[in-house]
Design an enzyme around this catalytic site. Structure first.
Site, PDB file in Angstrom:
ATOM      1  N   HIS A 103       0.836  -1.209   0.000  1.00 16.12           N
ATOM      2  CA  HIS A 103       0.000   0.000   0.000  1.00 16.12           C
ATOM      3  C   HIS A 103       0.863   1.249   0.000  1.00 16.12           C
ATOM      4  CE1 HIS A 103      -3.470  -2.361   0.882  1.00 16.12           C
ATOM      5  NE2 HIS A 103      -2.950  -2.803   1.993  1.00 16.12           N
ATOM      6  N   ARG A 154      -8.255   1.883  -8.637  1.00 20.82           N
ATOM      7  CA  ARG A 154      -8.329   0.808  -7.632  1.00 20.82           C
ATOM      8  C   ARG A 154      -9.505   1.096  -6.683  1.00 20.82           C
ATOM      9  NH1 ARG A 154      -2.262   0.883  -8.207  1.00 20.82           N
ATOM     10  NH2 ARG A 154      -1.595  -1.283  -8.360  1.00 20.82           N
ATOM     11  N   ARG A 187     -11.556  -0.769 -11.806  1.00 20.09           N
ATOM     12  CA  ARG A 187     -11.399  -2.174 -11.405  1.00 20.09           C
ATOM     13  C   ARG A 187     -12.350  -2.432 -10.250  1.00 20.09           C
ATOM     14  NH1 ARG A 187      -5.764  -4.224  -9.213  1.00 20.09           N
ATOM     15  NH2 ARG A 187      -6.313  -3.023  -7.377  1.00 20.09           N
ATOM     16  N   GLU A 215      -3.548 -11.767 -14.020  1.00 21.80           N
ATOM     17  CA  GLU A 215      -2.591 -11.768 -12.916  1.00 21.80           C
ATOM     18  C   GLU A 215      -2.453 -13.141 -12.273  1.00 21.80           C
ATOM     19  OE1 GLU A 215      -3.754  -8.542 -10.301  1.00 21.80           O
ATOM     20  OE2 GLU A 215      -5.857  -9.070 -10.386  1.00 21.80           O
ATOM     21  N   ASN A 221       2.182  -7.127 -10.768  1.00 22.20           N
ATOM     22  CA  ASN A 221       2.491  -7.226  -9.327  1.00 22.20           C
ATOM     23  C   ASN A 221       2.059  -8.586  -8.800  1.00 22.20           C
ATOM     24  OD1 ASN A 221       3.105  -4.563  -9.636  1.00 22.20           O
ATOM     25  ND2 ASN A 221       1.274  -3.776  -8.629  1.00 22.20           N
ATOM     26  N   ASP A 222       0.845  -8.989  -9.173  1.00 27.25           N
ATOM     27  CA  ASP A 222       0.361 -10.294  -8.718  1.00 27.25           C
ATOM     28  C   ASP A 222       0.874 -11.420  -9.608  1.00 27.25           C
ATOM     29  OD1 ASP A 222      -1.174 -10.172  -6.323  1.00 27.25           O
ATOM     30  OD2 ASP A 222      -2.592  -8.905  -7.401  1.00 27.25           O
ATOM     31  N   ARG A 229       4.441 -11.152  -2.659  1.00 27.67           N
ATOM     32  CA  ARG A 229       4.863  -9.812  -3.077  1.00 27.67           C
ATOM     33  C   ARG A 229       5.133  -8.871  -1.916  1.00 27.67           C
ATOM     34  NH1 ARG A 229      -0.566  -7.293  -5.898  1.00 27.67           N
ATOM     35  NH2 ARG A 229       0.083  -5.268  -5.123  1.00 27.67           N
ATOM     36  N   CYS A 279      -0.673  -2.874 -16.226  1.00 28.84           N
ATOM     37  CA  CYS A 279      -0.893  -1.851 -15.202  1.00 28.84           C
ATOM     38  C   CYS A 279      -0.167  -2.157 -13.902  1.00 28.84           C
ATOM     39  CB  CYS A 279      -2.379  -1.632 -14.950  1.00 28.84           C
ATOM     40  SG  CYS A 279      -3.204  -3.079 -14.282  1.00 28.84           S
TER      41      CYS A 279
END
Ligand code: PEP
Ligand code: MG
Length: 590
Positions: free
Chosen positions: A192, A298, A338, A436, A459-460, A470, A507
């Site tokens: 975050h 997000r 999303r 992802e 990222n995922d 991660r 993204c």
């Protein structure tokens, strides 16, 4: 002088005095019987702490109301109500006066009692209140114990914020204008703090282990978010070298604007560079930063920032703002909303449940399909907002086509409802998925037949392909976006999208990495979406490359022996690019 190495989380340099925030860590709770006759003194201790905590909360509410508006205040108003609840206060006083418990133990006993009652209730509203109760208890216990009742609100001068980790609801309280940089014990390049720091253009280093123990409040530190290093007690030579680099950073960030839209190659064409945004960080300036649209909104931060599920109306207002912003950007810009990506590391009391393997559990679209009312509410809000600007809707964490079919059924139902109520919306609103999960990447061809677009969440994807959490710094060395397995999957996805005639973008954070972002574009991805402060750097890089360069770069990357370690392969790609781009280091440092 001492240097502490962590993870390069948000690019840039900063130096300044430290503000240590101990946040939500465990508070020690001594438990003892108060000496006979001293109960009244103990009661006074409780009452003073209640008054101090009340004053802190009122202060926080007043500042937040002014700074961020009414929405972010609600959760703290609820905390104030809990703190002042007469039944709870009376129960606590009784434990002190009748059972002669010390104030800390009395507060814990009252809170445990209330937690058990809330937990037994079926109404999700009350189950959510457990989280608020936890927060109030922690705040009060810290005041009683006289330890660091510091709040992020107490940052009153430019500072480097040092913390164990920070939650989204804590970050809402932070006075952004005073935070020069973040240094955290935990976290990762995709946590975050990382997302928020990048969105705000604030340098950050995470995964520093015990930085909170190594620094003292007010001590000046040097923070290098580009290389992931924090320097303590720097000597004069290091400070003056750092100052020179800081001045260079300032002049680069003030350097001239791009001549063509970000992502345009020097001979025309190229990719569309968009912005990743989330509620809590203003949209202002996104277009000026060079974004051609909003590539990722997000939405889960509407939940996380407040610790509450937003109503349909609250969601509608937020999505309408994004739709209107996209419309005002011009040139057919769109915003991709999303749907709720909750679970994994995005936990919320009363909404997510504790799971043994949360990253492999009931997250994102899985959560929504098992809570169809939440999904319906969100879809209604998005569709209603689609009448105000071009919106696209995107499902996260899709792993098989059945999920898409189930979501499509709910979407048609919601559309039917809106039709019956005569509410207007964009009937052709594009629906896409995030790629992802490895199964979705491997089977991308099948998904391409069912959706309007792909957006790869590297990222995922990296964590699932590499089986490396991660957010866990202990396995950060295995979290390799440039691993050949990732490159192969990225190529499969780009080709599947091309064959299926749909658009594919990226993204995840890798889109903003000059070496990888360029490679994704060379593979055929058409959109790169990233935090706004990174757009200009990528724009400058693309403006110095041609289509032929991209093709050659792709062939070069494909020719690298897959047996080569990922960091070496990455280094080789970086060297190739730097040989093509004049003044490469300065271009990518923008
Ligand atoms: C991703 O996984 O790459 C992504 C963009 O989503 P998030 O970081 O929010 O999980
Ligand atoms: Mg993701």
């Amino acid at each position: 002088m001492r240097t502490v190495n962590g993870l390069p989380t948000a690019r840039g340099l900063a130096s300044g005095p430290v503000f240590i925030y101990r946040g939500d860590g465990e508070v020690p709770i001594p438990e003892y019987v108060v000496e006979e006759g001293l109960e009244k003194d103990e009661l006074l201790r409780l009452k003073r702490a209640l008054a101090d905590t009340k004053r802190d909360l009122e202060n926080l509410i007043a500042v937040l109301r002014e700074r961020t508006g009414e929405e972010d205040v609600r959760v703290f108003e609820c905390h104030l109500m809990i703190l002042e609840d007469l039944v709870l206060v009376k129960e606590t006083e009784d434990y002190i006066l009748k059972d002669r418990l010390n104030a800390e133990a009395a507060v814990r006993k009252t809170a445990d009692h209330a937690r058990a009652q809330f937990g037994r209730m079926n109404d999700p509203y009350f189950r959510e209140r457990v989280r608020d109760l936890d927060d109030v208890e922690r705040r009060l216990l810290k005041v009683i114990a006289g330890i660091g009742s510091e709040m992020l609100l107490d940052i009153k001068a430019p500072s480097i914020l040092v913390a164990d980790d920070l939650s989204p609801s804590e970050m809402v309280q932070m006075p952004r204008e005073y935070v020069l940089g973040f240094a955290t014990n935990g976290g990762s390049t995709t946590s975050h703090v990382a997302l928020i720091a990048r969105a705000m253009g604030i340098p950050a280093v995470s995964g520093l282990g015990n930085i909170t123990e190594l620094v003292s409040p007010g001590e000046t530190v040097l923070l290098d978010g580009t290389n992931g290093v924090v320097t303590l007690q720097a000597d004069a030579a290091t400070v003056s070298e750092f100052e020179i680099q800081l001045a260079r950073q300032r002049s680069l960030s003030e350097s001239e604007a791009l001549k063509a839209p970000a992502g345009t190659l020097k001979d025309g064409g190229g990719v569309s560079v968009c912005a990743n945004v989330h509620p809590g960080v203003p949209l202002d300036g996104t277009k000026e930063a060079g974004a051609r649209g909003i590539g990722l909104y997000r939405s889960e931060y509407l939940w996380l920032n407040r610790g509450l599920e937003p109503t349909e109306e609250e969601q509608f207002i937020a999505y309408r703002e994004v739709a209107e912003y996209a419309a005002a950007m011009g040139n057919g810009a769109s915003a991709t909303i999303r749907v709720l990506d909750i679970g994994g590391d995005k936990v919320m009391h009363g909404i997510t449940v504790k799971e043994d393997n949360p990253f492999l559990g009931n997250r994102s679209i899985r959560y929504l399909l098992s809570n169809p009312e939440t999904m319906r509410k969100q879809m209604r809000a998005i569709l209603r907002a689609s009448a105000y600007g071009k919106l696209r809707m995107m499902y996260p964490m899709v792993s098989c086509v059945e999920e898409l079919d189930a979501a499509a059924e709910i979407l048609s139902d919601v559309k039917r409802d809106l039709d019956e109520c005569g509410i207007s919306y964009d009937r052709d609103m594009p629906v896409g998925i995030m790629i992802e999960v490895p199964s979705a990447a491997i089977n991308a061809g099948a998904f391409a037949k069912k959706v309007d677009f792909f957006s790869v969440g590297t990222n995922d994807l990296v964590q699932y392909v590499m089986a490396a959490d991660r957010a866990n710094e202990a396995v950060a060395h295995l979290y390799q976006p440039a691993n050949p397995a990732i490159l192969k999957l990225m190529s499969i996805v780009a080709k599947a999208a091309e064959c299926g005639g749909i658009e594919a973008g990226v993204c995840g954070a890798s889109a903003a990495d000059p070496v990888l972002g360029t490679l994704w574009a060379a593979m055929g991805f058409k959109t790169l979406s990233m935090s706004a402060p990174y757009i200009r750097g990528i724009g400058k890089l693309f403006a110095s490359l041609s289509r032929a360069d991209l093709d050659e770069y792709r062939r070069f990357a494909e020719s690298i022996d897959p047996g080569m370690p990922a960091d070496k392969a990455y280094g080789a790609c970086r060297e190739w690019l730097s040989s093509r781009v004049d003044d490469f280091e300065n271009v990518i440092a923008v």
